[in-house]
Scaffold this active site. Structure first.
Site, PDB file in Angstrom:
ATOM      1  N   HIS A   1       0.824  -1.198   0.043  1.00 46.30           N
ATOM      2  CA  HIS A   1       0.051   0.080  -0.092  1.00 46.30           C
ATOM      3  C   HIS A   1       0.979   1.225   0.107  1.00 46.30           C
ATOM      4  CE1 HIS A   1      -3.095   2.805   1.021  1.00 46.30           C
ATOM      5  NE2 HIS A   1      -4.044   1.860   0.492  1.00 46.30           N
TER       6      HIS A   1
ATOM      7  N   ASP B   1      -8.054  -5.358  -0.607  1.00 44.93           N
ATOM      8  CA  ASP B   1      -8.412  -6.405  -1.582  1.00 44.93           C
ATOM      9  C   ASP B   1      -7.905  -7.666  -1.550  1.00 44.93           C
ATOM     10  OD1 ASP B   1      -9.573  -4.311  -3.397  1.00 44.93           O
ATOM     11  OD2 ASP B   1      -7.498  -3.458  -3.778  1.00 44.93           O
TER      12      ASP B   1
END
Ligand code: COA
Length: 381
Positions: free
Chosen positions: A267, A318
């Site tokens: 991320h 996700d």
């Protein structure tokens, strides 16, 4: 004489890492805590509903009982798609078309039937946001029906967006309470996320004072990519490709050796873990166990651990949402459209904020091309 605007070389960074592009009161990331309007995602996921979170994101406060009931009613009324619109949807090709591409077209077409389409007033934008957010789940489920040659199932009045999504996607079969609760949690977790790629796309388009539908269509295009919302579908495809737990570690090491991305991992902002992934991980464990296919969760945790050990990278939202949706028997290519169903709430909140305090986004780029060239006729080049 006007002076030239100064360029801050220090702000030059591929991908704008660390660049603060606007102020916001919609959502924030502090360390590894995600807040919507000051409430932590853990608090909201545990206690709230998607409808209430939409209200919160748009109104900067939690509703009282009568405000929530009025807002929920008006949002639910928007879920029904008109026969005229369904006729248009049936004309959009579905064969060899990714659901996100279909969705981009379908959402764009809602503007053609919206009497407020060219009205950029605050009131008209609120009406449009309500209509778009109410309709999204019905549109995604309509896609799944239409591609199978069926008529879209109509939503049931008085039921939540989560309930109706499961009901419509299931062809009109009433969903069980646990699935609805899990799906509602997923909608809450995906509703907003500070200045992510698609929120930024929304704001950039809105900043030219273009209309809300155009800003939302920009966002859907941005979400579609595998580095953003498209990753959840890619995670499930990756797990299926790996096939079984024995292959998982080798798959990760081969991917790293080949400098390929492992989907659902890493991320830009969270370096110590995405709080949404922590919540989804627990749900994934429970649901995959319940359907008698714990291997998907086990494979996921092994990949998670290996990536942490090898690269110090952790899963994002996700990663575990993929196996949660799998366990709920949702078709893999619908995972990213579900993200859009939820994120519509955040996109609209960002557009409202942008319109209310606007200045057009117009950054600069650093020239790295040739200079001083002179034109010659084609036969002399
Ligand atoms: N798999 C393997 N390596 C990864 C990785 C992943 N998923 N994510 C990041 N890395 C590595 C990069 O290869 C790079 O390594 P290097 O410094 O040795 O070259 C380093 O970590 C930094 O990656 P970078 O792509 O520059 O990070 P970013 O901040 O630009 O990108 C993401 C963030 C989320 C786009 C990125 O982590 C990614 O592509 N993840 C997979 C897609 C995904 O899950 N997207 C959903 C995001 S919510």
């Amino acid at each position: 004489m006007a002076t030239e605007v100064q360029i801050f070389e220090g702000a030059l960074d591929k991908g704008l890492e660390g660049v603060v592009a606007c102020t916001t009161q919609v959502s924030s990331i502090v360390g590894n805590t995600l807040n919507y309007r000051g409430y932590t995602i853990e608090d909201l996921a545990q206690n709230s509903t998607f409808e209430e979170v939409v209200y919160l994101l748009w109104n900067n406060k939690l509703p009282n009982s009568s405000e929530l009931s009025a807002f929920t009613d008006s949002l639910h009324k928007e879920m029904t798609l008109s026969p005229e619109y369904i006729k248009i949807l049936k004309a959009i090709p579905t064969a060899n078309v990714h659901p996100m591409a279909w969705l981009r077209t379908a959402v764009s077409l809602t503007a053609h039937l919206d009497k407020d389409a060219n009205d950029n007033s605050t009131e008209a934008n609120k009406r449009k946001a309500l209509s778009l957010t109410g309709k999204m789940s019905s549109i995604v489920c309509a896609f799944d029906a239409i591609r199978s040659g069926k008529d879209p199932v109509s939503p049931v009045a008085g039921k939540s967006i989560a309930w109706n999504f499961m009901y419509m996607l299931g062809g009109g079969k009433e969903p069980d309470a646990e699935s609805v609760k899990v799906f509602d949690t997923c909608l809450i977790l995906h509703a907003d996320h500070e200045l992510n790629c698609s929120a930024f796309a929304t704001r950039v388009t809105a900043s030219s004072l273009s209309d809300l539908h155009s800003a939302i269509v920009s966002a859907i295009g941005a979400l579609k990519g595998p580095l953003h919302g498209g990753a959840n579908e890619q995670v499930m495809l990756m797990l299926k490709k790996i096939g079984n737990i024995e292959n998982a570690q080798k798959f990760v090491k081969d991917a790293l050796d080949a400098k390929e991305k492992v989907m659902g991992i890493g991320h830009r902002v969270y370096k110590n873990g995405d709080p949404r992934a922590a919540i989804l991980r627990k749900i994934s464990e429970k649901l995959t166990q319940k359907i008698g296919e714990p291997q998907w969760y086990q494979m996921s945790t092994l990949i998670d651990d290996t990536m942490n050990k090898e690269k110090g990278l952790m899963p994002n939202v996700d990663f575990y949402s993929a196996t949660v949706y799998y366990a709920m028997k949702i078709p893999t290519d619908i995972y990213t459209p579900i993200f859009a169903v939820s994120r519509m709430a955040g996109w609209c909140a960002h557009a409202f904020e942008q319109y209310a305090n606007n200045r057009i986004y117009r950054p600069r780029s650093k020239w790295q091309g040739k200079e001083g060239l002179t034109w010659k006729p084609a036969q002399n080049r």
